[in-house]
Design an enzyme around this catalytic site. Structure first.
Site, PDB file in Angstrom:
ATOM      1  N   GLY A  51       1.956   4.844   0.504  1.00  0.00           N
ATOM      2  CA  GLY A  51       0.695   4.423   1.111  1.00  0.00           C
ATOM      3  C   GLY A  51      -0.532   4.584   0.242  1.00  0.00           C
ATOM      4  O   GLY A  51      -1.477   3.795   0.328  1.00  0.00           O
ATOM      5  N   ASP A 107      -3.282   8.153   1.685  1.00  0.00           N
ATOM      6  CA  ASP A 107      -3.926   7.029   2.367  1.00  0.00           C
ATOM      7  C   ASP A 107      -4.647   7.472   3.626  1.00  0.00           C
ATOM      8  O   ASP A 107      -5.801   7.118   3.855  1.00  0.00           O
ATOM      9  CB  ASP A 107      -2.907   5.909   2.685  1.00  0.00           C
ATOM     10  N   ASP A 110      -3.438  11.755   9.550  1.00  0.00           N
ATOM     11  CA  ASP A 110      -3.168  11.419  10.950  1.00  0.00           C
ATOM     12  C   ASP A 110      -2.909  12.737  11.690  1.00  0.00           C
ATOM     13  O   ASP A 110      -3.855  13.454  12.028  1.00  0.00           O
ATOM     14  CB  ASP A 110      -1.972  10.457  10.966  1.00  0.00           C
ATOM     15  N   LYS A 138      -8.019  10.096  10.929  1.00  0.00           N
ATOM     16  CA  LYS A 138      -8.029   9.831  12.377  1.00  0.00           C
ATOM     17  C   LYS A 138      -8.183  11.175  13.080  1.00  0.00           C
ATOM     18  O   LYS A 138      -7.178  11.801  13.454  1.00  0.00           O
ATOM     19  CB  LYS A 138      -6.691   9.234  12.808  1.00  0.00           C
ATOM     20  N   PHE A 159      -3.248   2.131  15.033  1.00  0.00           N
ATOM     21  CA  PHE A 159      -2.341   1.968  13.894  1.00  0.00           C
ATOM     22  C   PHE A 159      -2.880   0.876  12.982  1.00  0.00           C
ATOM     23  O   PHE A 159      -3.027  -0.275  13.394  1.00  0.00           O
ATOM     24  CB  PHE A 159      -0.929   1.621  14.368  1.00  0.00           C
ATOM     25  N   VAL A 160      -3.195   1.243  11.744  1.00  0.00           N
ATOM     26  CA  VAL A 160      -3.839   0.298  10.829  1.00  0.00           C
ATOM     27  C   VAL A 160      -2.917  -0.060   9.667  1.00  0.00           C
ATOM     28  O   VAL A 160      -2.024   0.716   9.310  1.00  0.00           O
ATOM     29  CB  VAL A 160      -5.180   0.859  10.287  1.00  0.00           C
ATOM     30  N   ASP A 166       1.206   0.336   5.344  1.00  0.00           N
ATOM     31  CA  ASP A 166       2.205  -0.669   5.710  1.00  0.00           C
ATOM     32  C   ASP A 166       2.603  -0.638   7.173  1.00  0.00           C
ATOM     33  O   ASP A 166       2.340   0.320   7.893  1.00  0.00           O
ATOM     34  CB  ASP A 166       3.493  -0.425   4.909  1.00  0.00           C
ATOM     35  N   ARG A 172       0.882  -4.093   2.683  1.00  0.00           N
ATOM     36  CA  ARG A 172       0.237  -3.205   1.717  1.00  0.00           C
ATOM     37  C   ARG A 172      -0.684  -3.988   0.790  1.00  0.00           C
ATOM     38  O   ARG A 172      -1.612  -3.448   0.204  1.00  0.00           O
ATOM     39  CB  ARG A 172       1.283  -2.471   0.873  1.00  0.00           C
TER      40      ARG A 172
HETATM   41  P1  5GP Z   1       0.593  12.489   9.278  1.00  0.00           P
HETATM   42  O1  5GP Z   1       1.715  13.304   8.700  1.00  0.00           O
HETATM   43  O2  5GP Z   1      -0.784  12.995   8.923  1.00  0.00           O
HETATM   44  O3  5GP Z   1       0.763  12.289  10.757  1.00  0.00           O
HETATM   45  O4  5GP Z   1       0.740  11.040   8.754  1.00  0.00           O
HETATM   46  C1  5GP Z   1       0.515  10.749   7.476  1.00  0.00           C
HETATM   47  C2  5GP Z   1       1.253   9.504   7.046  1.00  0.00           C
HETATM   48  O5  5GP Z   1       1.646   8.682   8.135  1.00  0.00           O
HETATM   49  C3  5GP Z   1       0.287   8.691   6.255  1.00  0.00           C
HETATM   50  O6  5GP Z   1       0.293   9.090   4.906  1.00  0.00           O
HETATM   51  C4  5GP Z   1       0.792   7.289   6.473  1.00  0.00           C
HETATM   52  O7  5GP Z   1       1.800   7.010   5.539  1.00  0.00           O
HETATM   53  C5  5GP Z   1       1.373   7.323   7.880  1.00  0.00           C
HETATM   54  N1  5GP Z   1       0.368   6.839   8.871  1.00  0.00           N
HETATM   55  C6  5GP Z   1      -0.364   7.560   9.735  1.00  0.00           C
HETATM   56  N2  5GP Z   1      -1.183   6.778  10.468  1.00  0.00           N
HETATM   57  C7  5GP Z   1      -0.957   5.519  10.031  1.00  0.00           C
HETATM   58  C8  5GP Z   1      -1.518   4.244  10.382  1.00  0.00           C
HETATM   59  O8  5GP Z   1      -2.397   4.070  11.234  1.00  0.00           O
HETATM   60  N3  5GP Z   1      -1.022   3.177   9.703  1.00  0.00           N
HETATM   61  C9  5GP Z   1      -0.057   3.274   8.759  1.00  0.00           C
HETATM   62  N4  5GP Z   1       0.343   2.158   8.170  1.00  0.00           N
HETATM   63  N5  5GP Z   1       0.477   4.449   8.391  1.00  0.00           N
HETATM   64  C10 5GP Z   1       0.031   5.564   9.029  1.00  0.00           C
HETATM   65 MG    MG Z   2       4.226   3.764   6.115  1.00  0.00          MG
HETATM   66 MG    MG Z   3       1.693   8.205   3.625  1.00  0.00          MG
END
Ligand code: 5GP
Ligand code: MG
Ligand code: MG
Length: 191
Positions: A51, A107, A110, A138, A159-160, A166, A172
């Site tokens: 990402g 990227d 979350d 977020k 979700f973006v 992606d 991407r």
């Molecule tokens: P976390 O572990 O903080 O929940 O998520 C991190 C990873 O989840 C990010 O690096 C990304 O790859 C994926 N992710 C989280 N939210 C989104 C979103 O809104 N869109 C996309 N495409 N990937 C996300």
């Molecule tokens: Mg992904």
């Molecule tokens: Mg990621």
């Protein structure tokens, strides 16, 4: 000869949250913040694949301090729009980061689970310093008290895709960031 092929494009988006211009402007500001922070020190950038690939490429070319580039791959999403497993780091670092300044570039922040796992992993290698830089945050989704040291944009809980982010490895290549149309999030054409 040039062949024109159909490609996934912005018409698959319900809304564009950030245009290419918004993103590039903010990257320029972020690189100033980073340059100010590192004061010409040598920094090892650890980019979290896949990402952060596009963001990292633009960010490192905008920074005016010397860098080394390494990558880690963290997986938890598979082909879905929510995390399917706890984050797994699936490759070793190539560089020795002991006593080096390390900046993790991702990227999006979350739940925070991925960055927490990455940081715990990197701390074992005794870097001189360890900071994080994310393009998107977020805040509504944070599961753990965790914030990035440098952050591009705070966005709503949607979700973006685009600019490296992606859905099932697609989108991407978009130069903007937006919300995928709901019907496409469940479509077989993306598996
Ligand atoms: P976390 O572990 O903080 O929940 O998520 C991190 C990873 O989840 C990010 O690096 C990304 O790859 C994926 N992710 C989280 N939210 C989104 C979103 O809104 N869109 C996309 N495409 N990937 C996300
Ligand atoms: Mg992904
Ligand atoms: Mg990621």
């Amino acid at each position: 000869m040039r062949t024109i092929r159909p490609r996934y494009n912005e018409s698959d988006l319900e809304t564009v949250l950030l245009t290419s211009e918004d993103i590039q402007r903010r990257i320029s500001e972020l690189s100033s913040e980073l340059s100010e922070h590192y004061q010409g020190e040598d920094v090892t950038i650890v980019s979290i694949l896949s990402g952060a690939l596009v963001f990292t490429a633009d960010l490192i070319r905008s920074c005016n301090f010397p860098t080394r580039l390494d990558c880690l791959r963290a997986e938890s999403y598979g082909n879905a729009t929510t995390a399917q497993t706890p984050p797994r780091i699936t490759n070793p670092l190539k560089t020795d980061i002991k006593n080096h300044h390390v900046l993790v570039v991702d990227d999006i922040l979350d739940s925070g689970n991925t960055l927490k796992a990455i940081i715990a992993h990197l701390e074992k290698h005794s870097p001189a310093s360890l900071k994080t830089c994310v393009l998107l945050d977020k805040p509504a989704r944070h599961e753990k008290s965790f914030s990035a040291d440098f952050c591009g944009f705070s966005i709503p809980d949607q979700f973006v895709v685009g600019y490296g982010l992606d859905f099932a490895e697609r989108y991407r290549n978009l130069s903007c960031i937006g919300v995928l149309r709901e019907e496409l999030q469940n479509s077989d054409t993306h598996s």
